[in-house]
Design an enzyme around this catalytic site. Sequence first.
Site, PDB file in Angstrom:
ATOM      1  CE1 TYR A  16      -8.868   3.000  35.298  1.00  0.00           C
ATOM      2  CE2 TYR A  16      -8.618   0.965  36.109  1.00  0.00           C
ATOM      3  CZ  TYR A  16      -8.856   2.269  36.203  1.00  0.00           C
ATOM      4  OH  TYR A  16      -9.464   2.661  37.476  1.00  0.00           O
TER       5      TYR A  16
ATOM      6  CE  LYS B 115      -9.037   2.433  41.096  1.00  0.00           C
ATOM      7  NZ  LYS B 115      -9.591   3.264  42.122  1.00  0.00           N
TER       8      LYS B 115
END
Length: 258
Positions: free
Chosen positions: A157, A164
């Site tokens: 990620y 995020k």
Amino acid sequence: MGLLEGKKLLITGVLTDSSIAFHTARLAIEEGAEVVLSSFGRQMKLTSAFAKRLPGDTPPPVVQLDVTSDEDLAGLADAVREAGLDRLDGVVHSIGFAPQSVMGGNFLSGEWEDVATALQVSTFSYKALGVAARPLMTDGGAVVGLTFDAQFAWPVYDWMGVAKAGLEAANRYLARDLGPAGIRCNLVSAGPIKTTAAKSIPGFEQMEAAWPERAPLGWDQTTAEPTARTVAALLSDWFPATTGEIVHVDGGVHAMGQ
């Protein structure tokens, strides 16, 4: 009477009929809301096509909104009015993007220009959308965004995970600053779902493979329905004193040890 009866909502991010945004729009309409979608550029045709698959005799209108465009953000309120809504009671932020050069194991090699793109589109846009919609939210309402639990360093990620984490922090500050106007700001942290966004992450299968086994409630990666229901609930009047929150819809994985 539907859960969202009489609500007027702006929903971003409808690009396929498997997305969280699409299912949120479907549920919102079924629960009595009036919906406007947003899109931009080449994606506009996709959004308009999938809008026709939503319930109702007439597809929801689609307004132009590129969240990296100051012009589009400044004109959002007028665009929504021209689409037929005189106010907004809720906004769904389903927007995220990072170049593949900063995901898939490229954390150390990621260049600032690409990282900046990820942060602008996936993090800063949450604040930008809230500010752009605020003139139409004169009676308060809800801003709801989507995250993927940023308290961990997930495989592959990389800089999207950092974006995020920034989004989750931005949610708390937006809740602070929009709260006096009666606007609640909350995020839904969903488990991995087989959406277009997920497929664009190199090596995403590493993140999702063990999820169903780790989740106390189990986890169906093929449906966005549970997440969309939670978004719809947060848009309703049933969470009148909840803001700055992250609601996990992941089968319970966030609460389990490794």
